[in-house]
Write an enzyme that holds these catalytic residues in place. Sequence first.
Site, PDB file in Angstrom:
ATOM      1  CB  THR A 251      37.346  11.563  14.612  1.00 25.75           C
ATOM      2  OG1 THR A 251      38.416  12.299  15.360  1.00 25.75           O
ATOM      3  CG2 THR A 251      36.214  11.717  15.644  1.00 25.75           C
TER       4      THR A 251
ATOM      5  CE  LYS B  76      38.068  14.282  17.886  1.00 23.28           C
ATOM      6  NZ  LYS B  76      39.170  15.188  17.641  1.00 23.28           N
TER       7      LYS B  76
ATOM      8  CE  LYS C 105      34.077  12.367  11.668  1.00 29.68           C
ATOM      9  NZ  LYS C 105      35.405  11.949  11.248  1.00 29.68           N
TER      10      LYS C 105
HETATM   11  P1  NAD Z   1      40.758  15.274   4.969  1.00 35.55           P
HETATM   12  O1  NAD Z   1      39.417  15.034   4.265  1.00 35.55           O
HETATM   13  O2  NAD Z   1      41.628  16.321   4.626  1.00 35.55           O
HETATM   14  O3  NAD Z   1      41.673  13.952   4.543  1.00 35.55           O
HETATM   15  C1  NAD Z   1      41.320  12.754   4.452  1.00 35.55           C
HETATM   16  C2  NAD Z   1      41.915  11.896   3.345  1.00 35.55           C
HETATM   17  O4  NAD Z   1      41.584  10.712   3.160  1.00 35.55           O
HETATM   18  C3  NAD Z   1      41.848  12.626   2.093  1.00 35.55           C
HETATM   19  O5  NAD Z   1      42.781  12.968   1.619  1.00 35.55           O
HETATM   20  C4  NAD Z   1      41.239  11.533   1.226  1.00 35.55           C
HETATM   21  O6  NAD Z   1      41.636  11.550  -0.098  1.00 35.55           O
HETATM   22  C5  NAD Z   1      41.739  10.431   1.688  1.00 35.55           C
HETATM   23  N1  NAD Z   1      41.035   9.174   1.576  1.00 35.55           N
HETATM   24  C6  NAD Z   1      39.633   8.766   1.621  1.00 35.55           C
HETATM   25  N2  NAD Z   1      39.293   7.798   1.585  1.00 35.55           N
HETATM   26  C7  NAD Z   1      40.387   6.970   1.107  1.00 35.55           C
HETATM   27  C8  NAD Z   1      40.770   5.688   0.827  1.00 35.55           C
HETATM   28  N3  NAD Z   1      39.914   4.586   0.596  1.00 35.55           N
HETATM   29  N4  NAD Z   1      41.898   5.335   0.545  1.00 35.55           N
HETATM   30  C9  NAD Z   1      43.109   6.391   0.709  1.00 35.55           C
HETATM   31  N5  NAD Z   1      42.756   7.625   0.947  1.00 35.55           N
HETATM   32  C10 NAD Z   1      41.574   7.805   1.262  1.00 35.55           C
HETATM   33  O7  NAD Z   1      40.471  14.998   6.352  1.00 35.55           O
HETATM   34  P2  NAD Z   1      41.332  15.528   7.724  1.00 35.55           P
HETATM   35  O8  NAD Z   1      41.103  16.798   8.123  1.00 35.55           O
HETATM   36  O9  NAD Z   1      42.880  15.156   7.338  1.00 35.55           O
HETATM   37  O10 NAD Z   1      40.785  14.517   8.704  1.00 35.55           O
HETATM   38  C11 NAD Z   1      41.016  13.316   8.926  1.00 35.55           C
HETATM   39  C12 NAD Z   1      40.483  12.461  10.160  1.00 35.55           C
HETATM   40  O11 NAD Z   1      40.909  13.487  11.428  1.00 35.55           O
HETATM   41  C13 NAD Z   1      38.928  12.881  10.343  1.00 35.55           C
HETATM   42  O12 NAD Z   1      38.322  11.549  10.858  1.00 35.55           O
HETATM   43  C14 NAD Z   1      38.654  13.965  11.145  1.00 35.55           C
HETATM   44  O13 NAD Z   1      37.399  14.012  11.901  1.00 35.55           O
HETATM   45  C15 NAD Z   1      39.915  13.877  12.144  1.00 35.55           C
HETATM   46  N6  NAD Z   1      40.281  15.185  12.842  1.00 35.55           N
HETATM   47  C16 NAD Z   1      40.548  16.210  12.016  1.00 35.55           C
HETATM   48  C17 NAD Z   1      40.899  17.313  12.568  1.00 35.55           C
HETATM   49  C18 NAD Z   1      40.940  18.544  11.651  1.00 35.55           C
HETATM   50  O14 NAD Z   1      41.290  19.682  12.344  1.00 35.55           O
HETATM   51  N7  NAD Z   1      41.128  18.725  10.457  1.00 35.55           N
HETATM   52  C19 NAD Z   1      41.204  17.606  13.843  1.00 35.55           C
HETATM   53  C20 NAD Z   1      40.931  16.347  14.622  1.00 35.55           C
HETATM   54  C21 NAD Z   1      40.522  15.133  13.937  1.00 35.55           C
END
Ligand code: NAD
Length: 293
Positions: free
Chosen positions: A94, A169, A244
Amino acid sequence: MARIAFIGLGNMGGPMAANLVKAQHQVAAYDLSQTAVAAAVEKGASAASGIAEAVKGAEVVITMLPAGKHVRDVYEGTVIGAAARGTLFIDCSTIDVETSRSVAAAAANAGMDMLDAPVSGGTGGAAAGTLTFMVGGPDAAFARARPLLEKMGKNIVHCGGSGNGQAAKICNNMILGVSMIAVSEAFMLARRLGLDAQRLFDVASTSSGQCWALTSYCPVPGPVPASPANRDYQAGFTAAMMLKDLMLAQEAARAANATTPLGAEAAQLYSLFVNAGRGPQDFSGIIRMLDGQ
Ligand code: NAD
């Protein structure tokens, strides 16, 4: 079977990648966190030592990263240069609409199709493979992506051109943030007027006040037994995530010259809530702040 590079294996990306493995796809996994990579390997993915290695030989690259700057860094820094011409890029993070469109344009210049495909459904939906995907980008790329998205989600909606998935979204989540505050205010007022919460629910859930924040995610304990209010507002969908998305909506509204006063107010209220150290709580917990707790 497709060869897929999956970058970003956090709370969402980890289970999404696992569902692709379960569907017999060959997944090369990369994350900055070794623990996240190890968890993906345990589910049957192969570990890549870097982004370039993950992307080598991949037909599709999927990313699930925290924010726009990570998406820009990963694609413009490595993926676009390392991928073979014709590779399909699917960004499920997102992020802001502008970055999404700009990275997709950079990919198109290099001969690659890119889709923005943010999701709703949370970690539960990611694990169960029941996410909703809101997809922006060219028709042909959408047709190519669809069978893969169907392994991770239940509802796949093509919202139009590049960036329109992100637009859908943030518009949806702006409705959710505003409606959760409205529902919370109503329950708080009802209590002060001596009206029982269950009675308000019985009326509003079958009247014109009906909405998802009320009927699926009721912010007071009782009427909807599965809602986070019944487990001390343990998330669910955290207040930090809601903030966010509301900030992304405000950024987009400014850029598009759209007036969204209730969206702006919701962003302010969630900002107060998160700044009070309540970011990890479920976003429906905002009722406690509105109630002066
Ligand atoms: P998270 O922080 O658990 O996971 C993100 C991952 O990206 C981490 O493991 C981090 O190490 C990795 N990362 C960051 N920079 C990186 C790079 N340069 N190279 C490789 N890996 C890298 O976050 P999440 O909860 O999985 O959310 C991910 C996305 O999904 C976000 O944009 C969030 O807004 C969206 N989202 C989350 C939810 C939820 O409920 N968690 C729901 C809908 C959407």
